[in-house]
Design a protein around this motif. Structure first.
Motif, PDB file in Angstrom:
ATOM      1  N   LEU A 128       0.758  -1.407  -0.116  1.00  0.00           N
ATOM      2  CA  LEU A 128      -0.143   0.084  -0.080  1.00  0.00           C
ATOM      3  C   LEU A 128       1.051   1.343  -0.077  1.00  0.00           C
ATOM      4  O   LEU A 128       1.042   1.809   1.062  1.00  0.00           O
ATOM      5  CB  LEU A 128      -1.015  -0.194   1.373  1.00  0.00           C
ATOM      6  CG  LEU A 128      -1.727  -1.328   1.446  1.00  0.00           C
ATOM      7  CD1 LEU A 128      -2.420  -1.352   2.670  1.00  0.00           C
ATOM      8  CD2 LEU A 128      -3.065  -1.312   0.389  1.00  0.00           C
ATOM      9  N   PRO A 129       1.449   1.784  -1.228  1.00  0.00           N
ATOM     10  CA  PRO A 129       2.487   2.614  -1.230  1.00  0.00           C
ATOM     11  C   PRO A 129       2.259   4.076  -0.579  1.00  0.00           C
ATOM     12  O   PRO A 129       2.827   4.772  -0.110  1.00  0.00           O
ATOM     13  CB  PRO A 129       2.850   2.735  -2.535  1.00  0.00           C
ATOM     14  CG  PRO A 129       1.640   1.939  -3.272  1.00  0.00           C
ATOM     15  CD  PRO A 129       1.036   1.149  -2.545  1.00  0.00           C
ATOM     16  N   ARG A 130       0.860   4.289  -1.096  1.00  0.00           N
ATOM     17  CA  ARG A 130       0.370   5.658  -0.673  1.00  0.00           C
ATOM     18  C   ARG A 130       0.214   5.804   1.111  1.00  0.00           C
ATOM     19  O   ARG A 130       0.635   6.547   1.651  1.00  0.00           O
ATOM     20  CB  ARG A 130      -0.930   6.188  -1.244  1.00  0.00           C
ATOM     21  CG  ARG A 130      -0.730   6.379  -2.758  1.00  0.00           C
ATOM     22  CD  ARG A 130      -1.950   6.734  -3.311  1.00  0.00           C
ATOM     23  NE  ARG A 130      -3.087   5.631  -3.195  1.00  0.00           N
ATOM     24  CZ  ARG A 130      -4.492   5.976  -2.935  1.00  0.00           C
ATOM     25  NH1 ARG A 130      -4.970   6.931  -2.560  1.00  0.00           N
ATOM     26  NH2 ARG A 130      -5.152   4.700  -2.794  1.00  0.00           N
ATOM     27  N   LEU A 131      -0.454   4.633   1.488  1.00  0.00           N
ATOM     28  CA  LEU A 131      -0.319   4.776   3.084  1.00  0.00           C
ATOM     29  C   LEU A 131       1.272   4.569   3.679  1.00  0.00           C
ATOM     30  O   LEU A 131       1.390   5.339   4.597  1.00  0.00           O
ATOM     31  CB  LEU A 131      -1.075   3.455   3.647  1.00  0.00           C
ATOM     32  CG  LEU A 131      -1.522   3.366   5.017  1.00  0.00           C
ATOM     33  CD1 LEU A 131      -2.182   4.650   5.243  1.00  0.00           C
ATOM     34  CD2 LEU A 131      -2.108   1.864   5.231  1.00  0.00           C
ATOM     35  N   ALA A 132       1.944   3.901   3.123  1.00  0.00           N
ATOM     36  CA  ALA A 132       3.284   3.636   3.582  1.00  0.00           C
ATOM     37  C   ALA A 132       4.046   4.926   3.658  1.00  0.00           C
ATOM     38  O   ALA A 132       4.683   5.255   4.590  1.00  0.00           O
ATOM     39  CB  ALA A 132       3.958   2.563   2.896  1.00  0.00           C
ATOM     40  N   ALA A 133       3.623   5.658   2.440  1.00  0.00           N
ATOM     41  CA  ALA A 133       4.459   7.127   2.536  1.00  0.00           C
ATOM     42  C   ALA A 133       4.028   8.135   3.584  1.00  0.00           C
ATOM     43  O   ALA A 133       4.632   9.095   3.846  1.00  0.00           O
ATOM     44  CB  ALA A 133       4.149   7.730   1.123  1.00  0.00           C
ATOM     45  N   ALA A 134       2.713   7.996   4.066  1.00  0.00           N
ATOM     46  CA  ALA A 134       2.270   8.885   5.197  1.00  0.00           C
ATOM     47  C   ALA A 134       2.715   8.306   6.346  1.00  0.00           C
ATOM     48  O   ALA A 134       2.495   9.064   7.388  1.00  0.00           O
ATOM     49  CB  ALA A 134       0.706   8.783   4.944  1.00  0.00           C
ATOM     50  N   LEU A 135       3.533   7.236   6.783  1.00  0.00           N
ATOM     51  CA  LEU A 135       3.807   6.659   7.898  1.00  0.00           C
ATOM     52  C   LEU A 135       5.299   6.974   7.884  1.00  0.00           C
ATOM     53  O   LEU A 135       5.926   7.087   6.955  1.00  0.00           O
ATOM     54  CB  LEU A 135       3.482   5.192   8.038  1.00  0.00           C
ATOM     55  CG  LEU A 135       2.043   4.833   7.738  1.00  0.00           C
ATOM     56  CD1 LEU A 135       1.699   3.469   7.911  1.00  0.00           C
ATOM     57  CD2 LEU A 135       1.218   5.522   8.894  1.00  0.00           C
ATOM     58  N   VAL A 136       5.853   6.621   9.053  1.00  0.00           N
ATOM     59  CA  VAL A 136       7.454   6.810   9.456  1.00  0.00           C
ATOM     60  C   VAL A 136       8.129   5.738   8.829  1.00  0.00           C
ATOM     61  O   VAL A 136       9.345   5.853   8.208  1.00  0.00           O
ATOM     62  CB  VAL A 136       7.682   6.772  11.041  1.00  0.00           C
ATOM     63  CG1 VAL A 136       9.045   6.817  11.209  1.00  0.00           C
ATOM     64  CG2 VAL A 136       7.048   8.030  11.670  1.00  0.00           C
ATOM     65  N   ASP A 137       7.412   4.529   8.748  1.00  0.00           N
ATOM     66  CA  ASP A 137       7.891   3.380   8.031  1.00  0.00           C
ATOM     67  C   ASP A 137       6.931   2.315   7.594  1.00  0.00           C
ATOM     68  O   ASP A 137       5.874   2.480   7.946  1.00  0.00           O
ATOM     69  CB  ASP A 137       8.713   2.505   9.057  1.00  0.00           C
ATOM     70  CG  ASP A 137       8.381   2.143  10.379  1.00  0.00           C
ATOM     71  OD1 ASP A 137       7.280   1.802  10.506  1.00  0.00           O
ATOM     72  OD2 ASP A 137       8.908   2.538  11.510  1.00  0.00           O
ATOM     73  N   ALA A 138       7.234   1.640   7.074  1.00  0.00           N
ATOM     74  CA  ALA A 138       6.469   0.557   6.105  1.00  0.00           C
ATOM     75  C   ALA A 138       6.347  -0.747   6.895  1.00  0.00           C
ATOM     76  O   ALA A 138       5.903  -1.718   6.109  1.00  0.00           O
ATOM     77  CB  ALA A 138       6.769   0.404   4.623  1.00  0.00           C
ATOM     78  N   ASP A 139       6.759  -0.730   8.002  1.00  0.00           N
ATOM     79  CA  ASP A 139       6.693  -1.968   8.730  1.00  0.00           C
ATOM     80  C   ASP A 139       5.211  -2.369   9.185  1.00  0.00           C
ATOM     81  O   ASP A 139       4.642  -1.413   9.581  1.00  0.00           O
ATOM     82  CB  ASP A 139       7.591  -2.083  10.081  1.00  0.00           C
ATOM     83  CG  ASP A 139       8.951  -2.024   9.622  1.00  0.00           C
ATOM     84  OD1 ASP A 139       9.300  -2.264   8.380  1.00  0.00           O
ATOM     85  OD2 ASP A 139       9.581  -1.300  10.599  1.00  0.00           O
ATOM     86  N   GLY A 140       4.622  -3.532   9.222  1.00  0.00           N
ATOM     87  CA  GLY A 140       3.245  -3.637   9.871  1.00  0.00           C
ATOM     88  C   GLY A 140       2.485  -4.072   8.944  1.00  0.00           C
ATOM     89  O   GLY A 140       2.798  -4.245   7.602  1.00  0.00           O
ATOM     90  N   GLN A 141       1.088  -4.233   9.255  1.00  0.00           N
ATOM     91  CA  GLN A 141       0.164  -4.825   8.347  1.00  0.00           C
ATOM     92  C   GLN A 141      -1.138  -4.043   8.727  1.00  0.00           C
ATOM     93  O   GLN A 141      -1.288  -3.433   9.767  1.00  0.00           O
ATOM     94  CB  GLN A 141      -0.216  -6.285   8.932  1.00  0.00           C
ATOM     95  CG  GLN A 141       0.838  -7.074   8.809  1.00  0.00           C
ATOM     96  CD  GLN A 141       1.083  -8.009   7.502  1.00  0.00           C
ATOM     97  OE1 GLN A 141       0.194  -8.297   6.837  1.00  0.00           O
ATOM     98  NE2 GLN A 141       2.155  -8.245   7.251  1.00  0.00           N
ATOM     99  N   LEU A 142      -1.841  -3.904   7.694  1.00  0.00           N
ATOM    100  CA  LEU A 142      -3.252  -3.093   7.594  1.00  0.00           C
ATOM    101  C   LEU A 142      -4.321  -4.414   7.731  1.00  0.00           C
ATOM    102  O   LEU A 142      -4.356  -5.227   6.840  1.00  0.00           O
ATOM    103  CB  LEU A 142      -3.494  -2.501   6.470  1.00  0.00           C
ATOM    104  CG  LEU A 142      -4.956  -1.957   6.251  1.00  0.00           C
ATOM    105  CD1 LEU A 142      -5.246  -0.937   7.286  1.00  0.00           C
ATOM    106  CD2 LEU A 142      -5.323  -1.396   4.884  1.00  0.00           C
ATOM    107  N   ARG A 143      -4.858  -4.427   8.855  1.00  0.00           N
ATOM    108  CA  ARG A 143      -5.757  -5.584   9.185  1.00  0.00           C
ATOM    109  C   ARG A 143      -7.498  -5.240   8.497  1.00  0.00           C
ATOM    110  O   ARG A 143      -7.699  -4.118   8.557  1.00  0.00           O
ATOM    111  CB  ARG A 143      -6.177  -5.873  10.494  1.00  0.00           C
ATOM    112  CG  ARG A 143      -4.920  -6.524  11.356  1.00  0.00           C
ATOM    113  CD  ARG A 143      -5.325  -6.935  12.559  1.00  0.00           C
ATOM    114  NE  ARG A 143      -5.768  -5.835  13.467  1.00  0.00           N
ATOM    115  CZ  ARG A 143      -5.112  -4.939  14.320  1.00  0.00           C
ATOM    116  NH1 ARG A 143      -3.673  -4.945  14.192  1.00  0.00           N
ATOM    117  NH2 ARG A 143      -5.889  -4.022  14.877  1.00  0.00           N
TER     118      ARG A 143
END
Length: 187
Positions: free
Chosen positions: A41-56
């Protein structure tokens, strides 16, 4: 199990397809539950500090007389955002619910705009992951702030600056906000 769920085909941890035929999903009362890596989810990942984790994700397609159907769902996850006060990473929990009307045309979308939140399924196909990413982005706080009440942008600065008589060097006019000082309780 409720009467509406008896005929529902539920796929647990089945993954979330990129695109989905809306009429078929609604007719089958399709229910999906999965976790999407933030890296997908590149747009969501870009809004976060890092792309670690999952979207449930937990989704359910149901019939609706006004539209092609409805997409009801829940999104969750533990993410790291940047505090807009101290500019340090902070933990934030996403817990969002949505209820979308699935529509087949822009005219139908405009017609339903007052009664529900429409989402366009062009040609009967819903770009599902993009829709989920949109809903997650909408759920993010506009200006995240960490829970630490002493958080400040600069070391030693308090989060509630005091209003002085004149905080503008060289300006001799009285500070117009001074009249408000003390009239409103501090948060």
């Amino acid at each position: 199990m409720s009467a509406g769920q008896k005929g529902a085909k539920c796929m647990r941890d089945a993954g979330i397809p990129l695109k989905l035929d809306v009429a078929e999903a609604v007719a089958r009362e399709l229910a999906l539950q999965a976790s999407l890596p933030l890296a997908e989810l590149p747009r969501l990942a870009a809004a976060l500090v890092d792309a670690d984790g999952q979207l449930r994700v937990a989704l359910r397609f149901v019939a609706d007389v006004q539209a092609l159907g409805r997409l009801q769902g829940e999104l969750g996850g533990e993410f790291r955002l940047l505090c807009q006060r101290c500019l340090r990473p902070m933990s934030w929990t996403l817990d969002a619910r949505f209820d979308l009307c699935l529509v087949g045309s822009e005219a139908e979308e405009e017609r339903l705009l007052e009664s529900c939140e429409p989402v366009l399924a062009e040609g009967g196909q819903l770009v599902l992951r993009e829709t989920l990413e949109d809903e997650a982005l909408l759920a993010l706080p506009i200006a995240p702030r960490c829970a630490n009440t002493d958080c400040a942008a600069r070391p030693g600065e308090t989060s509630r600056p005091e209003v002085g008589d004149n905080d503008r060097p060289g300006d001799t006019r009285p500070n117009p906000f001074l009249a408000l000082k003390g009239k409103f309780p501090a948060r």
